[in-house]
Design an enzyme around this catalytic site. Structure first.
Site, PDB file in Angstrom:
ATOM      1  N   ASP A   1       0.835  -1.207   0.000  1.00 17.39           N
ATOM      2  CA  ASP A   1       0.000   0.000   0.000  1.00 17.39           C
ATOM      3  C   ASP A   1       0.865   1.251   0.000  1.00 17.39           C
ATOM      4  OD1 ASP A   1       0.870  -0.188   2.596  1.00 17.39           O
ATOM      5  OD2 ASP A   1      -1.107   0.042   3.522  1.00 17.39           O
ATOM      6  N   SER A   2       2.197   1.069   0.011  1.00 14.59           N
ATOM      7  CA  SER A   2       3.112   2.189  -0.249  1.00 14.59           C
ATOM      8  C   SER A   2       2.820   2.805  -1.607  1.00 14.59           C
ATOM      9  CB  SER A   2       4.575   1.732  -0.176  1.00 14.59           C
ATOM     10  OG  SER A   2       4.787   0.592  -0.984  1.00 14.59           O
TER      11      SER A   2
ATOM     12  N   ASP B   1      -1.150  -6.035  -0.038  1.00 17.92           N
ATOM     13  CA  ASP B   1      -1.494  -5.436   1.257  1.00 17.92           C
ATOM     14  C   ASP B   1      -2.997  -5.254   1.398  1.00 17.92           C
ATOM     15  OD1 ASP B   1       0.696  -5.003   2.906  1.00 17.92           O
ATOM     16  OD2 ASP B   1       1.272  -3.151   1.873  1.00 17.92           O
TER      17      ASP B   1
ATOM     18  N   LYS C   1      -1.105  -9.335   3.050  1.00 19.37           N
ATOM     19  CA  LYS C   1      -0.280  -8.881   4.187  1.00 19.37           C
ATOM     20  C   LYS C   1      -1.126  -7.949   5.055  1.00 19.37           C
ATOM     21  CE  LYS C   1       3.413  -5.983   3.681  1.00 19.37           C
ATOM     22  NZ  LYS C   1       2.954  -4.806   4.455  1.00 19.37           N
TER      23      LYS C   1
ATOM     24  N   GLU D   1      -1.005  -5.455   8.755  1.00 16.82           N
ATOM     25  CA  GLU D   1      -0.180  -4.797   9.770  1.00 16.82           C
ATOM     26  C   GLU D   1      -0.779  -5.013  11.159  1.00 16.82           C
ATOM     27  OE1 GLU D   1       0.435  -0.676   8.828  1.00 16.82           O
ATOM     28  OE2 GLU D   1       1.216  -1.144   6.827  1.00 16.82           O
TER      29      GLU D   1
ATOM     30  N   GLU E   1       9.545  -4.043  10.247  1.00 14.51           N
ATOM     31  CA  GLU E   1       9.919  -2.744   9.660  1.00 14.51           C
ATOM     32  C   GLU E   1      10.482  -1.816  10.739  1.00 14.51           C
ATOM     33  OE1 GLU E   1       7.095  -0.905   7.004  1.00 14.51           O
ATOM     34  OE2 GLU E   1       8.253   0.964   6.950  1.00 14.51           O
TER      35      GLU E   1
HETATM   36  O1  KIV Z   1       3.625  -1.109   1.526  1.00 13.86           O
HETATM   37  C1  KIV Z   1       4.812  -1.490   1.515  1.00 13.86           C
HETATM   38  O2  KIV Z   1       5.582  -1.223   0.588  1.00 13.86           O
HETATM   39  C2  KIV Z   1       5.273  -2.280   2.643  1.00 13.86           C
HETATM   40  C3  KIV Z   1       6.750  -2.541   2.751  1.00 13.86           C
HETATM   41  C4  KIV Z   1       7.430  -1.324   3.223  1.00 13.86           C
HETATM   42  C5  KIV Z   1       7.037  -3.707   3.602  1.00 13.86           C
HETATM   43  O3  KIV Z   1       4.502  -2.675   3.463  1.00 13.86           O
END
Ligand code: KIV
Length: 277
Positions: free
Chosen positions: A44-45, A83, A113, A115, A182
């Site tokens: 989600d970056s 994510d 994924k 968090e 992280e």
């Molecule tokens: O969203 C992302 O790119 C991430 C990485 C920084 C692990 O979660």
């Protein structure tokens, strides 16, 4: 056949380090896949590096499904991890299950994924039980940036280090097949990596994790003015791209582009006929 979660477990047992990168579209996924990267994360970056937000918080399920679909079309060998974005799994576990399902059915992800640690362990367990492999993500969890008070290293005090250890064990016990650490001190990441039987994937967590993940734009130098401390630049594509655009603009202005080799022709007789007519 794409990389499997069983292969990742074996890599940890064999001490074989696991490289993972983020990618957000078809072209990037094709390149990462062809380079032999075993895990591609549709992070989600993308909210920050693709959509231009100042955090990952505005990213929606629709954003994640769209970009996951692009990546899954571009990759045939990598495990695709997508994510679950902010508030896609925190409200209740039914909604979390539906959203995890969407990333797989509509996006083509192999795994998701999430968090969080102890706080989301029950939801992780339900999703895993439904047949969706889950990668955990603890330490600096960017979706909680406002609660954490900024993008800062986590687990430096006895109490916060203890909490991170508990979080790591909680996601493993809930059935996660791997966990991202992280911005965690290297010494703590090493302890967690030794304590867990599942692979740890570090970003800003030192050299002792089982794998490492880097953000596409950081490692390829697409943002010339910014490089997080935990990133290493393997190319400076922003300079290459800007140089290419400048040369192209010069060539258009001077009339050098396009040349004959870059143009098409038609039969002279047809042209004469057209002009006479
Ligand atoms: O969203 C992302 O790119 C991430 C990485 C920084 C692990 O979660």
């Amino acid at each position: 056949m794409a990389t499997t979660i069983r292969q990742l477990a074996q890599m940890k047992r064999d001490g074989e380090r696991i490289p993972m990168v983020t990618a957000y579209d078809y072209t990037a996924a094709r390149i990462a896949d062809a380079a032999g990267i075993p895990i591609i994360l549709v992070g989600d970056s993308l909210g920050m590096v693709v959509l231009g937000y100042d955090s990952t918080i505005p990213v929606t399920m629709d954003d994640m499904v769209r970009h996951t679909r692009m990546v899954s079309r571009g990759s045939s060998n990598a495990l695709i991890v997508a994510d679950l974005p902010f508030m896609a799994y925190q409200v209740d576990s039914n909604e979390a299950m539906r959203n995890a399902g969407r990333l797989m059915q509509d996006g083509g992800a192999h795994t998701v994924k999430m968090e969080g640690g102890v706080a989301i362990a029950d939801t992780v367990r339900r999703i895993v039980d439904a047949g969706v492999p889950v990668m955990g993500h603890i330490g600096l969890t960017p979706q909680s940036v406002n609660a954490l008070g900024g993008y800062r290293v986590q687990g430096r005090t006895r109490a916060t280090a203890r909490r991170l250890l508990d979080d790591a064990v909680a996601v493993q016990d809930a059935g996660a097949y791997a966990v991202v650490l992280e911005c965690v001190p290297s010494q703590l990441a090493k302890v967690i990596t030794e304590r867990l039987s599942i692979p740890t994937i570090g970003i800003g967590a030192g050299p002792d994790c089982d794998g490492q993940v880097q953000v596409f734009h950081d490692m390829l130098g697409l943002f010339p003015d910014f490089l997080p401390k935990h990133a290493r630049r393997y190319a400076t594509l922003s300079d290459d791209i800007a140089g290419a655009f400048r040369r192209y603009a010069e060539d258009v202005r001077s009339g050098d582009f396009p040349a004959e080799a870059e143009s098409f022709t038609m039969n002279e007789a047809v042209l004469t006929d057209l002009l006479d007519g």
